[in-house]
Design an enzyme around this catalytic site. Structure first.
Site, PDB file in Angstrom:
ATOM      1  N   PHE A  73     -26.544   2.835   3.382  1.00 30.17           N
ATOM      2  CA  PHE A  73     -25.509   2.759   4.520  1.00 30.17           C
ATOM      3  C   PHE A  73     -24.330   2.087   3.948  1.00 30.17           C
ATOM      4  N   TYR A 114     -37.497  17.571   8.866  1.00 35.01           N
ATOM      5  CA  TYR A 114     -38.367  16.472   8.874  1.00 35.01           C
ATOM      6  C   TYR A 114     -37.571  15.544   9.867  1.00 35.01           C
ATOM      7  N   ASN A 172     -22.732   1.759  15.488  1.00 37.58           N
ATOM      8  CA  ASN A 172     -23.487   1.375  14.176  1.00 37.58           C
ATOM      9  C   ASN A 172     -23.558  -0.258  14.184  1.00 37.58           C
ATOM     10  N   HIS A 173     -24.720  -0.745  13.840  1.00 35.51           N
ATOM     11  CA  HIS A 173     -24.724  -2.089  13.583  1.00 35.51           C
ATOM     12  C   HIS A 173     -25.621  -2.256  12.257  1.00 35.51           C
ATOM     13  N   SER A 230     -28.014   6.947  20.197  1.00 37.98           N
ATOM     14  CA  SER A 230     -27.119   6.406  19.141  1.00 37.98           C
ATOM     15  C   SER A 230     -25.905   7.310  19.239  1.00 37.98           C
ATOM     16  N   GLU A 288     -23.886   8.491  17.269  1.00 43.46           N
ATOM     17  CA  GLU A 288     -23.807   9.822  16.572  1.00 43.46           C
ATOM     18  C   GLU A 288     -24.053  11.056  17.341  1.00 43.46           C
ATOM     19  N   LYS A 348     -31.584  13.280  18.038  1.00 46.23           N
ATOM     20  CA  LYS A 348     -31.321  12.136  18.715  1.00 46.23           C
ATOM     21  C   LYS A 348     -30.898  12.610  20.291  1.00 46.23           C
ATOM     22  N   GLN A 356     -34.503  -2.125   9.626  1.00 47.36           N
ATOM     23  CA  GLN A 356     -33.494  -3.218   9.840  1.00 47.36           C
ATOM     24  C   GLN A 356     -33.574  -3.765  11.459  1.00 47.36           C
ATOM     25  N   TYR A 377     -29.316  14.816  12.254  1.00 52.48           N
ATOM     26  CA  TYR A 377     -29.819  13.354  12.994  1.00 52.48           C
ATOM     27  C   TYR A 377     -29.399  13.384  14.349  1.00 52.48           C
TER      28      TYR A 377
HETATM   29  P1  NAP Z   1     -33.939   1.780   9.675  1.00 50.09           P
HETATM   30  O1  NAP Z   1     -33.907   0.599   9.097  1.00 50.09           O
HETATM   31  O2  NAP Z   1     -33.923   3.451   9.053  1.00 50.09           O
HETATM   32  O3  NAP Z   1     -35.676   1.856  10.203  1.00 50.09           O
HETATM   33  C1  NAP Z   1     -36.301   3.090  10.725  1.00 50.09           C
HETATM   34  C2  NAP Z   1     -37.772   2.676  10.851  1.00 50.09           C
HETATM   35  O4  NAP Z   1     -38.454   3.968  11.338  1.00 50.09           O
HETATM   36  C3  NAP Z   1     -38.373   2.331   9.493  1.00 50.09           C
HETATM   37  O5  NAP Z   1     -39.409   1.244   9.803  1.00 50.09           O
HETATM   38  C4  NAP Z   1     -39.435   3.580   8.989  1.00 50.09           C
HETATM   39  O6  NAP Z   1     -40.459   3.000   8.119  1.00 50.09           O
HETATM   40  C5  NAP Z   1     -39.748   4.035  10.429  1.00 50.09           C
HETATM   41  N1  NAP Z   1     -40.141   5.331  10.440  1.00 50.09           N
HETATM   42  C6  NAP Z   1     -39.297   6.377  10.060  1.00 50.09           C
HETATM   43  N2  NAP Z   1     -40.055   7.597  10.129  1.00 50.09           N
HETATM   44  C7  NAP Z   1     -41.440   7.246  11.114  1.00 50.09           C
HETATM   45  C8  NAP Z   1     -42.316   7.906  11.301  1.00 50.09           C
HETATM   46  N3  NAP Z   1     -42.550   9.263  11.389  1.00 50.09           N
HETATM   47  N4  NAP Z   1     -43.374   7.244  12.050  1.00 50.09           N
HETATM   48  C9  NAP Z   1     -43.352   5.984  11.883  1.00 50.09           C
HETATM   49  N5  NAP Z   1     -42.336   5.113  11.709  1.00 50.09           N
HETATM   50  C10 NAP Z   1     -41.273   5.873  11.174  1.00 50.09           C
HETATM   51  O7  NAP Z   1     -33.228   2.088  11.045  1.00 50.09           O
HETATM   52  P2  NAP Z   1     -32.564   1.088  12.004  1.00 50.09           P
HETATM   53  O8  NAP Z   1     -31.347   0.787  11.570  1.00 50.09           O
HETATM   54  O9  NAP Z   1     -33.430  -0.121  11.937  1.00 50.09           O
HETATM   55  O10 NAP Z   1     -32.422   1.631  13.331  1.00 50.09           O
HETATM   56  C11 NAP Z   1     -33.475   1.510  14.270  1.00 50.09           C
HETATM   57  C12 NAP Z   1     -33.496   2.876  15.120  1.00 50.09           C
HETATM   58  O11 NAP Z   1     -32.074   2.819  15.779  1.00 50.09           O
HETATM   59  C13 NAP Z   1     -33.518   4.380  14.464  1.00 50.09           C
HETATM   60  O12 NAP Z   1     -34.014   5.019  15.584  1.00 50.09           O
HETATM   61  C14 NAP Z   1     -31.925   4.758  14.291  1.00 50.09           C
HETATM   62  O13 NAP Z   1     -31.873   6.008  14.296  1.00 50.09           O
HETATM   63  C15 NAP Z   1     -31.298   3.969  15.426  1.00 50.09           C
HETATM   64  N6  NAP Z   1     -29.911   3.606  15.669  1.00 50.09           N
HETATM   65  C16 NAP Z   1     -29.469   2.823  14.682  1.00 50.09           C
HETATM   66  C17 NAP Z   1     -28.093   2.475  14.580  1.00 50.09           C
HETATM   67  C18 NAP Z   1     -27.666   1.446  13.360  1.00 50.09           C
HETATM   68  O14 NAP Z   1     -26.336   1.563  13.184  1.00 50.09           O
HETATM   69  N7  NAP Z   1     -28.498   0.902  12.820  1.00 50.09           N
HETATM   70  C19 NAP Z   1     -27.246   2.887  15.458  1.00 50.09           C
HETATM   71  C20 NAP Z   1     -27.803   3.702  16.487  1.00 50.09           C
HETATM   72  C21 NAP Z   1     -29.226   4.111  16.610  1.00 50.09           C
HETATM   73  P3  NAP Z   1     -40.541   3.105   6.507  1.00 50.09           P
HETATM   74  O15 NAP Z   1     -39.198   1.971   6.423  1.00 50.09           O
HETATM   75  O16 NAP Z   1     -41.778   2.743   6.077  1.00 50.09           O
HETATM   76  O17 NAP Z   1     -39.800   4.671   6.449  1.00 50.09           O
HETATM   77  O1  F7E Z   2     -21.794   6.142   7.098  1.00 48.06           O
HETATM   78  C1  F7E Z   2     -18.812   7.160   5.461  1.00 48.06           C
HETATM   79  C2  F7E Z   2     -19.766   8.091   5.929  1.00 48.06           C
HETATM   80  O2  F7E Z   2     -24.138   5.834   6.675  1.00 48.06           O
HETATM   81  C3  F7E Z   2     -20.673   5.367   7.834  1.00 48.06           C
HETATM   82  C4  F7E Z   2     -26.771   5.099  11.066  1.00 48.06           C
HETATM   83  O3  F7E Z   2     -27.325   3.872  11.470  1.00 48.06           O
HETATM   84  O4  F7E Z   2     -24.911   4.684  12.586  1.00 48.06           O
HETATM   85  C5  F7E Z   2     -25.157   5.117  11.152  1.00 48.06           C
HETATM   86  O5  F7E Z   2     -24.721   6.413  10.692  1.00 48.06           O
HETATM   87  C6  F7E Z   2     -19.451   6.233   7.343  1.00 48.06           C
HETATM   88  C7  F7E Z   2     -19.684   7.770   7.588  1.00 48.06           C
HETATM   89  O6  F7E Z   2     -23.661   5.198   8.782  1.00 48.06           O
HETATM   90  C8  F7E Z   2     -20.135   6.718   1.800  1.00 48.06           C
HETATM   91  O7  F7E Z   2     -19.342   9.699   5.602  1.00 48.06           O
HETATM   92  C9  F7E Z   2     -18.210   6.911   3.002  1.00 48.06           C
HETATM   93  O8  F7E Z   2     -18.417   8.534   8.099  1.00 48.06           O
HETATM   94  O9  F7E Z   2     -23.118   3.921   6.978  1.00 48.06           O
HETATM   95  P1  F7E Z   2     -23.072   5.360   7.402  1.00 48.06           P
HETATM   96  P2  F7E Z   2     -23.661   6.466   9.954  1.00 48.06           P
HETATM   97  O10 F7E Z   2     -23.532   8.018   9.197  1.00 48.06           O
HETATM   98  O11 F7E Z   2     -22.277   6.368  10.767  1.00 48.06           O
HETATM   99  C10 F7E Z   2     -25.248   5.750  13.527  1.00 48.06           C
HETATM  100  C11 F7E Z   2     -24.712   5.169  14.670  1.00 48.06           C
HETATM  101  C12 F7E Z   2     -26.660   5.804  13.381  1.00 48.06           C
HETATM  102  O12 F7E Z   2     -27.295   6.240  14.682  1.00 48.06           O
HETATM  103  C13 F7E Z   2     -27.447   6.186  12.159  1.00 48.06           C
HETATM  104  O13 F7E Z   2     -29.043   5.953  12.245  1.00 48.06           O
HETATM  105  O14 F7E Z   2     -19.122   6.100   6.131  1.00 48.06           O
HETATM  106  N1  F7E Z   2     -18.891   6.808   3.815  1.00 48.06           N
HETATM  107  N2  F7E Z   2     -18.812   6.674   1.875  1.00 48.06           N
HETATM  108  C14 F7E Z   2     -20.342   6.766   3.500  1.00 48.06           C
HETATM  109  N3  F7E Z   2     -21.581   6.602   3.986  1.00 48.06           N
HETATM  110  C15 F7E Z   2     -22.583   6.414   3.073  1.00 48.06           C
HETATM  111  N4  F7E Z   2     -24.048   6.199   3.731  1.00 48.06           N
HETATM  112  N5  F7E Z   2     -22.409   6.076   1.692  1.00 48.06           N
HETATM  113  C16 F7E Z   2     -21.208   6.368   1.227  1.00 48.06           C
HETATM  114  O15 F7E Z   2     -21.170   6.432  -0.151  1.00 48.06           O
END
Ligand code: NAP
Ligand code: F7E
Length: 326
Positions: free
Chosen positions: A193, A98, A183-184, A128, A130, A158, A13, A154
């Protein structure tokens, strides 16, 4: 001539929005893809960029340091955005080792390669909210100095990555900044998600393609912003004159139940008729409440988000309504 950036996780994303953002700024963008047996849809988020000569893709993996060395040498990147991770919190309980390897040690592999090959490059680490776990300051917010107490594999991975980045910054005088992002979301969010799961199912139920939405804990609250606003924050952190750590958040928090009610209101349906819960979506340990104070980011870098929770969820629900009626 424009700058050169390398994005790990370019097909995720955030990587896809960041690639767009940097290309629009005149950067040459290199991205790594990890090998996937289904080549057709691995790059669906960046397929619209594939024909631009400014985008270069290479196979590499955070777990394969030699591949990182090769790409760093080839790209000569001046800015490195480490976005790759196993990023799903619930799945990190199923695959803790993993997750620790890719999200934690993978970051160290990249840092060590950068230290040896291009120590002058600027490095952004995707940290994050988290990492805070259930620690909240007395005023209800989390901020840069809130103690970290992760409640998922996770989050633990992080925290390791965050700390090793700080350690490398201090030990080797490298330009490494942690963005502590809350979260974004966006229409490009993985649909396992919660925001995109709810937006997608609300649209499918409205169109008669589904008749139920099964969730986990709907009492949890999150500070949800838009990924487009947050990738701009990443870039701003690397343009700053000093490497540092910044919280990026909207400062507004809602419950999952409020998210459900809001999306069903957009499609004019009563959620009580369709929504249930199941143990398989609960987490062994839950992070209950997140709300970020991004004052430092706003005052130092002049960042502010363009989207609200409401405008973002409207965009996401309408994306799925259009997707299924095309
Ligand atoms: P995402 O959509 O899950 O994208 C993760 C990316 O990492 C994908 O391109 C995935 O490739 C790649 N990847 C996973 N394992 C890898 C490996 N071993 N080597 C190389 N590439 C690998 O995550 P996102 O939402 O864009 O988030 C980007 C980053 O910000 C992540 O580090 C996430 O933990 C962090 N983050 C996200 C949020 C949020 O709310 N979105 C908040 C805080 C921090 P494949 O798709 O091919 O598996
Ligand atoms: O859950 C609740 C769940 O999986 C949000 C990642 O980008 O943000 C993300 O992590 C909340 C949680 O995001 C369902 O229990 C209820 O309380 O969308 P999520 P997350 O766990 O906050 C952080 C900042 C990151 O860094 C992470 O990479 O929603 N929830 N019911 C559910 N969540 C999911 N996925 N599915 C459900 O059915």
């Amino acid at each position: 001539m424009g700058k050169t950036a390398l994005i790990t996780g370019i097909n995720g994303q955030d990587g896809s929005y960041l690639a767009e953002f940097l290309i629009n700024k005149g950067y040459t963008v290199w991205g790594i893809l990890k090998r996937n047996s289904v080549a057709e849809n691995q790059t669906f988020r960046i397929d619209h960029l594939r024909n631009t000569p400014q985008l270069q893709l290479e196979y590499a993996d955070l777990l394969d340091m030699a591949s990182l060395v090769r790409v760093l040498q080839k790209s000569k990147a001046e800015e490195i955005y480490n976005l790759a991770a196993q990023s799903h919190v619930r799945i990190s309980f199923d695959q803790p080792i993993y997750t620790a390897q890719s999200t934690g040690i993978g970051t160290l592999n990249l840092l060590e390669a950068v230290r040896l090959i291009c120590p002058e490059a600027k490095f952004y680490q995707a940290s994050s909210s988290e990492m805070f776990g259930n620690n909240i300051d007395a005023d209800g917010f989390q901020r840069e100095n809130t103690p970290m107490n992760p409640v998922s594999p996770y989050g633990c991975a992080k925290v390791f990555a965050y700390n090793i980045c700080r350690n490398y910054r201090n030990s080797y005088n490298l330009f490494i900044s942690n963005g502590i992002l809350f979260n974004h979301e966006s229409p490009r969010r993985g649909s396992n998600f919660v925001t995109n799961k709810v937006a997608k199912e609300a649209a499918r139920i409205k169109l008669g393609l589904s008749d139920k939405l099964v969730l986990g804990n709907t009492q949890a609250t999150r500070d949800w912003g838009h990924a487009k606003d947050y990738v701009e924050a990443m870039w701003m952190m690397l343009q700053h004159d000093k490497a540092d750590d910044f919280v990026c958040a909207t400062g507004v928090s809602h419950s999952v139940q409020y998210l459900v009610d809001y999306c069903f209101k957009i499609v004019d349906l009563d959620p009580a008729q369709y929504v249930s819960s199941a143990a398989r979506y609960m987490r062994p340990e839950e992070l209950h409440d997140l709300k970020g104070d991004s004052s430092k980011m706003r005052s130092t870098l002049n960042w502010q988000p363009a989207y609200t929770f409401e405008s973002m969820m409207e965009e996401m629900v309408h994306y799925w309504l259009d997707f299924y009626t095309k």
